[in-house]
Every structure is written in structure tokens, then in C-alpha cells.
Scaffold this motif. Structure first.
Motif, short mmCIF file in Angstrom:
data_model
loop_
_atom_site.label_atom_id
_atom_site.label_comp_id
_atom_site.label_asym_id
_atom_site.label_seq_id
_atom_site.Cartn_x
_atom_site.Cartn_y
_atom_site.Cartn_z
N ALA A 27 32.07 30.21 44.08
CA ALA A 27 31.78 29.26 42.99
C ALA A 27 30.32 28.83 43.04
N LEU A 28 29.82 28.56 44.23
CA LEU A 28 28.41 28.16 44.35
C LEU A 28 27.49 29.32 43.99
N ALA A 29 27.84 30.52 44.44
CA ALA A 29 27.00 31.68 44.15
C ALA A 29 26.98 31.98 42.65
N ALA A 30 28.14 31.93 42.01
CA ALA A 30 28.21 32.22 40.57
C ALA A 30 27.50 31.14 39.76
N SER A 31 27.59 29.91 40.20
CA SER A 31 26.92 28.81 39.50
C SER A 31 25.41 28.99 39.58
N ALA A 32 24.92 29.34 40.77
CA ALA A 32 23.48 29.56 40.95
C ALA A 32 23.03 30.75 40.11
N ALA A 33 23.83 31.84 40.13
CA ALA A 33 23.46 33.05 39.39
C ALA A 33 23.39 32.78 37.89
N ALA A 34 24.22 31.85 37.40
CA ALA A 34 24.23 31.52 35.97
C ALA A 34 23.16 30.49 35.61
N GLY A 35 22.41 30.04 36.61
CA GLY A 35 21.32 29.10 36.35
C GLY A 35 21.75 27.65 36.25
N LEU A 86 42.49 17.63 34.82
CA LEU A 86 41.77 17.81 33.55
C LEU A 86 40.31 17.45 33.81
N SER A 87 39.40 18.38 33.50
CA SER A 87 37.98 18.15 33.77
C SER A 87 37.20 18.26 32.47
N LEU A 88 36.29 17.31 32.25
CA LEU A 88 35.57 17.21 30.98
C LEU A 88 34.11 17.61 31.18
N GLU A 89 33.62 18.47 30.30
CA GLU A 89 32.26 19.02 30.45
C GLU A 89 31.61 19.20 29.09
N TYR A 90 30.37 18.77 28.97
CA TYR A 90 29.64 18.85 27.71
C TYR A 90 29.10 20.24 27.43
N GLU A 91 28.58 20.92 28.45
CA GLU A 91 27.87 22.18 28.26
C GLU A 91 28.85 23.35 28.27
N PRO A 92 28.93 24.11 27.14
CA PRO A 92 29.86 25.24 27.10
C PRO A 92 29.61 26.25 28.23
N LEU A 93 28.33 26.48 28.58
CA LEU A 93 28.06 27.45 29.65
C LEU A 93 28.63 26.96 30.99
N HIS A 94 28.44 25.67 31.28
CA HIS A 94 28.99 25.13 32.52
C HIS A 94 30.51 25.32 32.55
N ALA A 95 31.15 25.02 31.43
CA ALA A 95 32.62 25.12 31.36
C ALA A 95 33.06 26.57 31.56
N GLU A 96 32.31 27.50 30.99
CA GLU A 96 32.67 28.93 31.12
C GLU A 96 32.55 29.39 32.58
N VAL A 97 31.45 29.00 33.23
CA VAL A 97 31.26 29.36 34.64
C VAL A 97 32.35 28.69 35.48
N ALA A 98 32.63 27.43 35.17
CA ALA A 98 33.65 26.70 35.94
C ALA A 98 35.02 27.35 35.79
N ARG A 99 35.37 27.75 34.57
CA ARG A 99 36.70 28.35 34.37
C ARG A 99 36.85 29.63 35.20
N ALA A 100 35.78 30.42 35.27
CA ALA A 100 35.83 31.65 36.08
C ALA A 100 35.96 31.29 37.56
N ASN A 101 35.22 30.29 38.00
CA ASN A 101 35.29 29.88 39.40
C ASN A 101 36.67 29.33 39.76
N ILE A 102 37.22 28.57 38.83
CA ILE A 102 38.54 27.97 39.04
C ILE A 102 39.62 29.06 39.07
N ALA A 103 39.48 30.05 38.19
CA ALA A 103 40.44 31.16 38.16
C ALA A 103 40.37 31.95 39.47
N ARG A 104 39.14 32.16 39.96
CA ARG A 104 38.96 32.89 41.22
C ARG A 104 39.60 32.14 42.38
N ALA A 105 39.64 30.83 42.27
CA ALA A 105 40.27 30.00 43.31
C ALA A 105 41.79 29.93 43.15
#
Ligand code: SAH
Ligand code: DHB
Ligand code: MG
Length: 232
Positions: A27-35, A86-105
Motif C-alpha cells: 500500500a505504501l509503495a503503490a501510494s508513493a508510485a502514484a504520487g 466506511l472511508s471518505l475521500e475527496y480526491e478520486p485518484l486517492h480513492a482509486e489507489v486506496a481501493r486497490a490497496n484495500i483489495a490487495r489486503a
């Protein structure tokens, strides 16, 4: 703005208490890679959130500010079978990265990430009857922390635990001349947290790799605006 010893001790605690973990590390690596900005809770703080959720037996958790889902994963792993986050996020990119990280977990079925400004999504959540939440973690934009506290209480029951990150801001909260909106937000939040008759609360200062900050804790002891004493 971090003293070298704070970062070194953070690494020491990290090595002791947070062993390598495929999903969290990815999750940390993917978040960093996505900027995404590197502003998630530290590993020992993530584990603290996890412990508090478990100690509390939280089954229904609300998070404000998902980023890449790092704190989300720590909290969601504390849920019992059937629990929800339930987690609330303004930035669509953050939410997209988070969903992938959460799915991987392995938590895709447990966690919903909702995109929007919290001040828009919180009323929806209330209208949907998604509360009361057992634990609410406030970690979105600091300017709106006072409003988020009001919503957190609104979405609580007696016994709900409200936690908020970043309430000390390198000590800026005690500098009355510092009028940055995020500092004013944290300062007003702390005053509201301290004085709300429905809460028993405190703030713990923290130091570490992210510098000097603080975590706030409030237990909802009443849902009516009546007087209370510590210990009641
Ligand atoms: N809880 C995360 C870190 C959150 S950082 C962790 O520790 O892993 C703060 C997040 O709040 C950022 O992703 C930012 O995009 C989001 N945010 C900022 N303003 C917001 C708003 N008005 N509503 C919802 N999210 C917001
Ligand atoms: C910021 C946000 C956070 O949630 C955090 O823990 C640290 C910094 C920020 O917006 O700068
Ligand atoms: Mg934070």
C-alpha cells in the motif's frame, strides 16, 4: 521538521512492533508510485489505531480522509466478522489507489471508500442511517475539523470513540499569531473537544518521523448537551 532522534526511535519501534507486512508495504509503495503525499499515519500509530479499535470492539468504523488506505487497512483489520468500515475521500485518484490497496489486503468486502468532500458525504451518510459508528477517525482537511467533530458526535452513540490526527501541528496550535486555516481548524477543534459536555477527551503529543504532532481522543458519554464530570 523532525529531530533525528525522533525518526531513529520511530524506526526502532517500527522494527520491533511492525514486522514486514505484504499488504501494508505494498500500500505504501503503490501510494508513493502514484504520487500521493507521504502523510499517512506512521506504522506505530497505525498499530495504535488498530489496537484501539480492537480494545473497543468496534464493528462499524467511519474514517474521514482515506489517502491511499494505509490507516484504513490498520483499522479494518481490527473489525470482527461482519464488521464494516466506511472511508471518505475527496480526491478520486486517492480513492482509486486506496481501493486497490484495500483489495490487495483482502478487505474489499469490508471497506467502502466514498468519493466526495466530507461536508457533502457526511449528510448523505446520516440520511442513509449508516450510523451510529463505534469509532470515528478524523484525518481529512484540518480547516474543517470543527465541523467534522460535530458530525462525528451526530453519528455517534454513547460509548463511541472519536480519534483525530494532526491536532498539534508542530506546536503551531499554541501560537495565537498563526492564522493558517489548518492551524485555526486544529486549535478550534481542540477547544471544542475539551469543552463539549458530551465528551470525555484528551490529546496526546506525538513525535516521530513526521515531526511533532498530536492525536486527539474523545469518548462520547452523553448524546445530550448536559453537564458531565470526568469519570461519569
Ligand atoms: N488517513 C490517511 C491519511 C489521510 S491524509 C492515513 O493515515 O493513511 C488526508 C486525506 O484527506 C487526503 O487524501 C486528502 O485528499 C483528503 N481530504 C482533503 N480534504 C478533504 C475533504 N474535504 N473531504 C474528504 N477528504 C478530504
Ligand atoms: C497533512 C495531513 C495529514 O493527515 C497528516 O497526518 C500530515 C500532514 C497535511 O495535509 O499536510
Ligand atoms: Mg493525518
Amino acid at each position: 521538521m523532525s529531530h533525528p532522534i525522533w525518526s531513529a526511535v520511530d524506526r526502532y519501534l517500527n522494527d520491533l512492533f511492525v514486522p514486514p507486512d505484504d499488504a501494508l508495504d505494498a500500500a505504501l509503495a503503490a501510494s508513493a508510485a502514484a504520487g500521493l503525499p507521504d502523510i499517512q499515519v506512521s506504522p506505530p500509530q497505525g498499530k495504535l489505531l488498530h489496537l484501539l479499535a480492537r480494545i473497543h470492539g468496534a464493528r462499524n468504523i467511519l474514517e474521514l480522509g482515506t489517502l491511499g488506505g494505509y490507516s484504513t487497512i490498520w483499522l479494518a483489520r481490527a473489525l470482527p466478522p461482519g464488521g464494516r468500515l466506511l472511508s471518505l475521500e475527496y480526491e478520486p485518484l486517492h480513492a482509486e489507489v486506496a481501493r486497490a490497496n484495500i483489495a490487495r489486503a483482502g478487505l474489499a468486502e469490508v471497506v467502502e471508500v466514498r468519493v466526495g468532500a466530507c461536508l457533502d458525504t457526511l449528510p448523505q451518510i446520516a440520511a442513509e442511517g449508516r450510523g451510529p459508528f463505534d469509532l470515528i477517525f478524523i484525518d481529512a482537511d484540518k480547516e474543517n475539523y470543527p465541523a467534522y467533530l460535530a458530525w462525528a458526535i451526530e453519528l455517534s452513540r454513547i460509548g463511541s470513540l472519536i480519534i483525530a490526527d494532526n491536532v498539534v501541528r508542530q506546536g503551531a496550535v499554541i501560537d495565537a499569531a498563526d492564522a493558517r486555516p489548518n492551524v485555526i481548524g486544529a486549535r478550534n477543534f481542540n477547544a471544542l473537544l475539551a469543552n463539549d459536555p458530551r465528551l470525555v477527551a484528551t490529546v496526546l503529543q506525538t513525535v516521530g518521523g513526521k515531526g511533532h504532532d498530536g492525536l486527539a481522543f474523545g469518548l462520547v458519554v452523553s448524546t445530550r448537551q448536559e453537564k458531565k464530570r470526568v469519570g461519569e
